[in-house]
Design a protein around this motif. Sequence first.
Motif, PDB file in Angstrom:
ATOM      1  N   ALA A  96       0.834  -1.286   0.124  1.00 20.40           N
ATOM      2  CA  ALA A  96      -0.033   0.129  -0.018  1.00 20.40           C
ATOM      3  C   ALA A  96       0.911   1.297  -0.216  1.00 20.40           C
ATOM      4  O   ALA A  96       1.532   1.639   1.052  1.00 20.40           O
ATOM      5  CB  ALA A  96      -0.916  -0.260   1.087  1.00 20.40           C
ATOM      6  N   ASP A  98      -0.444   4.255  -1.425  1.00 21.21           N
ATOM      7  CA  ASP A  98      -1.191   5.156  -1.696  1.00 21.21           C
ATOM      8  C   ASP A  98      -1.522   6.247  -0.826  1.00 21.21           C
ATOM      9  O   ASP A  98      -2.855   6.736  -1.142  1.00 21.21           O
ATOM     10  CB  ASP A  98      -2.455   4.462  -2.156  1.00 21.21           C
ATOM     11  N   GLU A  99      -0.853   6.551   0.223  1.00 17.52           N
ATOM     12  CA  GLU A  99      -1.140   7.783   1.080  1.00 17.52           C
ATOM     13  C   GLU A  99      -1.328   8.939   0.449  1.00 17.52           C
ATOM     14  O   GLU A  99      -0.595   9.257  -0.749  1.00 17.52           O
ATOM     15  CB  GLU A  99      -0.104   8.051   2.081  1.00 17.52           C
ATOM     16  N   SER A 100      -2.605   9.532   0.705  1.00 18.28           N
ATOM     17  CA  SER A 100      -2.841  10.991   0.137  1.00 18.28           C
ATOM     18  C   SER A 100      -1.754  11.765   0.675  1.00 18.28           C
ATOM     19  O   SER A 100      -0.855  11.658   1.729  1.00 18.28           O
ATOM     20  CB  SER A 100      -4.069  11.547   0.866  1.00 18.28           C
ATOM     21  N   THR A 103      -1.154  12.233   4.375  1.00 20.24           N
ATOM     22  CA  THR A 103      -0.899  11.319   5.115  1.00 20.24           C
ATOM     23  C   THR A 103       0.732  11.025   4.936  1.00 20.24           C
ATOM     24  O   THR A 103       1.380  10.736   6.087  1.00 20.24           O
ATOM     25  CB  THR A 103      -1.895  10.257   4.815  1.00 20.24           C
ATOM     26  N   LYS A 164      -6.176   4.283  -5.765  1.00 21.86           N
ATOM     27  CA  LYS A 164      -7.052   4.782  -4.788  1.00 21.86           C
ATOM     28  C   LYS A 164      -7.996   5.491  -5.098  1.00 21.86           C
ATOM     29  O   LYS A 164      -7.647   6.659  -5.606  1.00 21.86           O
ATOM     30  CB  LYS A 164      -6.181   5.334  -3.554  1.00 21.86           C
ATOM     31  N   LYS A 205      -9.143   0.962  -4.812  1.00 24.91           N
ATOM     32  CA  LYS A 205      -9.220   0.675  -3.345  1.00 24.91           C
ATOM     33  C   LYS A 205     -10.179   1.820  -2.814  1.00 24.91           C
ATOM     34  O   LYS A 205     -10.104   2.854  -3.348  1.00 24.91           O
ATOM     35  CB  LYS A 205      -8.147   0.667  -2.597  1.00 24.91           C
ATOM     36  N   ARG A 207     -11.448   3.603   1.223  1.00 26.31           N
ATOM     37  CA  ARG A 207     -11.217   3.430   2.366  1.00 26.31           C
ATOM     38  C   ARG A 207     -12.324   4.015   3.304  1.00 26.31           C
ATOM     39  O   ARG A 207     -12.192   5.447   2.975  1.00 26.31           O
ATOM     40  CB  ARG A 207      -9.865   3.676   3.007  1.00 26.31           C
ATOM     41  N   GLU A 246     -12.242  -1.154   2.178  1.00 26.48           N
ATOM     42  CA  GLU A 246     -11.294  -0.994   3.102  1.00 26.48           C
ATOM     43  C   GLU A 246     -12.316  -0.330   4.300  1.00 26.48           C
ATOM     44  O   GLU A 246     -12.062   0.778   4.510  1.00 26.48           O
ATOM     45  CB  GLU A 246     -10.256  -0.513   2.894  1.00 26.48           C
ATOM     46  N   LYS A 289     -10.240  -5.466   2.742  1.00 20.92           N
ATOM     47  CA  LYS A 289      -9.194  -5.050   3.555  1.00 20.92           C
ATOM     48  C   LYS A 289      -9.530  -4.438   4.909  1.00 20.92           C
ATOM     49  O   LYS A 289     -10.413  -3.596   4.969  1.00 20.92           O
ATOM     50  CB  LYS A 289      -8.511  -3.854   2.634  1.00 20.92           C
ATOM     51  N   LEU A 330      -4.487  -4.226   6.703  1.00 19.32           N
ATOM     52  CA  LEU A 330      -3.837  -3.166   6.849  1.00 19.32           C
ATOM     53  C   LEU A 330      -3.139  -3.207   8.058  1.00 19.32           C
ATOM     54  O   LEU A 330      -3.349  -3.999   9.002  1.00 19.32           O
ATOM     55  CB  LEU A 330      -4.790  -2.044   6.742  1.00 19.32           C
ATOM     56  N   SER A 331      -1.967  -2.313   8.094  1.00 16.79           N
ATOM     57  CA  SER A 331      -1.247  -2.406   9.385  1.00 16.79           C
ATOM     58  C   SER A 331      -1.787  -1.428  10.529  1.00 16.79           C
ATOM     59  O   SER A 331      -1.415  -1.698  11.701  1.00 16.79           O
ATOM     60  CB  SER A 331       0.260  -2.199   9.113  1.00 16.79           C
ATOM     61  N   GLY A 332      -2.341  -0.562  10.272  1.00 15.58           N
ATOM     62  CA  GLY A 332      -3.006   0.539  11.007  1.00 15.58           C
ATOM     63  C   GLY A 332      -2.113   1.094  12.045  1.00 15.58           C
ATOM     64  O   GLY A 332      -2.480   1.315  13.292  1.00 15.58           O
ATOM     65  N   PHE A 373      -0.082  -4.060   3.727  1.00 18.53           N
ATOM     66  CA  PHE A 373       0.536  -3.043   4.687  1.00 18.53           C
ATOM     67  C   PHE A 373       0.950  -1.885   4.082  1.00 18.53           C
ATOM     68  O   PHE A 373       1.487  -1.898   2.916  1.00 18.53           O
ATOM     69  CB  PHE A 373       1.490  -3.891   5.569  1.00 18.53           C
ATOM     70  N   GLY A 374       0.854  -0.768   4.651  1.00 21.75           N
ATOM     71  CA  GLY A 374       1.733   0.271   4.167  1.00 21.75           C
ATOM     72  C   GLY A 374       2.926   0.755   4.978  1.00 21.75           C
ATOM     73  O   GLY A 374       3.763   0.278   4.946  1.00 21.75           O
ATOM     74  N   ARG A 375       2.481   1.239   6.315  1.00 17.05           N
ATOM     75  CA  ARG A 375       3.738   1.532   7.345  1.00 17.05           C
ATOM     76  C   ARG A 375       4.454   0.451   7.537  1.00 17.05           C
ATOM     77  O   ARG A 375       5.524   0.459   7.623  1.00 17.05           O
ATOM     78  CB  ARG A 375       2.903   2.295   8.407  1.00 17.05           C
TER      79      ARG A 375
HETATM   80  O1  LIG Z   1      -4.937   8.596   4.833  1.00 16.53           O
HETATM   81  P1  LIG Z   1      -4.854   7.833   3.547  1.00 16.53           P
HETATM   82  O2  LIG Z   1      -4.626   8.767   2.429  1.00 16.53           O
HETATM   83  O3  LIG Z   1      -6.436   7.688   3.132  1.00 16.53           O
HETATM   84  O4  LIG Z   1      -4.355   6.684   3.539  1.00 16.53           O
HETATM   85  C1  LIG Z   1      -4.090   5.889   4.551  1.00 16.53           C
HETATM   86  C2  LIG Z   1      -3.462   4.549   4.352  1.00 16.53           C
HETATM   87  O5  LIG Z   1      -4.080   3.525   4.874  1.00 16.53           O
HETATM   88  C3  LIG Z   1      -4.024   2.603   4.322  1.00 16.53           C
HETATM   89  O6  LIG Z   1      -5.327   1.976   3.791  1.00 16.53           O
HETATM   90  C4  LIG Z   1      -3.343   1.460   5.135  1.00 16.53           C
HETATM   91  O7  LIG Z   1      -2.006   1.957   5.396  1.00 16.53           O
HETATM   92  P2  LIG Z   1      -1.467   1.256   6.679  1.00 16.53           P
HETATM   93  O8  LIG Z   1      -1.241  -0.266   6.382  1.00 16.53           O
HETATM   94  O9  LIG Z   1      -0.132   2.116   7.096  1.00 16.53           O
HETATM   95  O10 LIG Z   1      -2.388   1.150   8.001  1.00 16.53           O
HETATM   96  C5  LIG Z   1      -2.989   2.706   3.197  1.00 16.53           C
HETATM   97  O11 LIG Z   1      -3.509   1.813   1.956  1.00 16.53           O
HETATM   98  C6  LIG Z   1      -3.158   4.168   3.098  1.00 16.53           C
HETATM   99  O12 LIG Z   1      -1.892   4.543   2.393  1.00 16.53           O
END
Ligand SMILES: O=P(O)(O)OC[C@H]1O[C@](O)(COP(=O)(O)O)[C@@H](O)[C@@H]1O
Length: 478
Positions: A96, A98-100, A103, A164, A205, A207, A246, A289, A330-332, A373-375
């Motif tokens: 992942a 795709d953070e904005s 973020t 995303k 995706k 969320r 998600e 997710k 996700l890793s959250g 996972f992202g983080r």
């Molecule tokens: O705040 P945003 O831009 O929606 O992104 C939140 C992040 O959360 C996720 O959905 C999950 O990420 P983590 O595994 O770091 O929690 C990512 O795909 C995304 O990059």
Amino acid sequence: MVDGKEASSESAAKRPDVSPASAPARPATPKPDAQPRRKAKDSGGHIITALFVIAAVIAGYWLHTGGHGRLGRAPVHHSLREVVKELLHPDKGILAADESPSTLGKKLKVPNKPATRREWRRTLLTAPGLEQHTSGVILHEETFAALGPELAELRARGVALGIKLDTGTKPLPPAKAGETITLGLDGLEARCAEFRDKHGATFAKWRSVFRVGKHTPSAGAVRRNSADLAAFAAAAQKCGLVPIVEPEVLAEGDHDIQRAAGAAARVLKGLFRALQQRGDVDLQALLLKAALVTPGRTAPQQAPPAEVATATLRVLLSSVPKAVAGIVFLSGGQSEAAATANLLALGRLVKARNAARAKAEKPPLPWALSFSFGRALTDSALAAWQAAGSRDAQPQAVAKAQDLLLERLTLNAMAQRGEGAPGQGEGEGAAKPKRKKAKKPKKAQQGGGGVEAERAAGESGAAEKARDGAAGAEAGAQ
Ligand SMILES: O=P(O)(O)OC[C@H]1O[C@](O)(COP(=O)(O)O)[C@@H](O)[C@@H]1O
């Protein structure tokens, strides 16, 4: 009260003389005291018939809905189901990235500018050997615009591209509850088509975010976000993209694991109710997710991995239909080590349950479980990348970041199958993946493929990558 007996003797007393002499031609009338018994017999028969009818209706409905309780016949998206299978490769997960911008900005120690984000993402996406344990990457739309050649190369290496498609959140009244709805449904179909046709995306995706609080997630927030997630899933499938839905239950708060489990179950049940009520979403052609079920981040007592695994599996079994092909986590905000340890515990639990089920000649548990996972894949890579103190140090920082990313991917790919030792990978370099030399994209090697492939070919050498990806803070900053 007049019971049956009294009633029959009373009516017998009032009966006129019906002896054969006085009424020879009249057909035999049934004995009056036989009627209540027949009535009772008749109503017994009616009840049985009604039960049969109800059972037949339920069986018909169940068969008609494919055993999923879905109203109407959901479409079957064969090609999307194939994409889902590839994304759920047992030795791979989904990165992942795709953070904005906002973020990602929170994680950056350097100025959060488009070029910085581009160089950081170039570092991730050009990691040699990324495809070994990566089935797909989720990207923000700015990356599609900024890194076309790198993405073409990734696709050529067999890594699927996902977009995303939500555009962030806004408060759901009353704002003080801290709940949100997710934006992005306007113009969604056109955006799906654009990323599919112009950029080669095969999945997308969306969320939604849920907070665990005294009164949250509220029924209203669950209903609204579930309806929007389901609308996204339907639009994505219609346009030919696999949707990843998600509904993230945040770990913020001091709630215990039971509370987290209750919230997660409510959210997931709401989501699948909304999906099934629509009746136009193929559950086998989407991915869920979700967060692993953990206590809140500031809870006084944290849970060991085995407890996280048990709670997570219990919630999933109670809330997610069997038809769903797979669940990616996700890793959250868990640390890299905690996320891997929890995934490993879950992988082991599933493995043990499936072994017991096989012995009892039962089918395995539904769904493939994997990670997105992202983080927890990129935290230490980002730290290494940002540590480059000078322009000269940047190539090494890029290489180091890529190695660390590959290490996390390797450990999580094993963990999802229940393989690996707890605590493995907690120290630097604990799992050394083989650093592969990047291949040139096929099209470019054959001398064809147009402008994109030519540009990709120009970028593909490891040395060039290190130079171009010398993102580092300074080079990246505009
Ligand atoms: O705040 P945003 O831009 O929606 O992104 C939140 C992040 O959360 C996720 O959905 C999950 O990420 P983590 O595994 O770091 O929690 C990512 O795909 C995304 O990059």
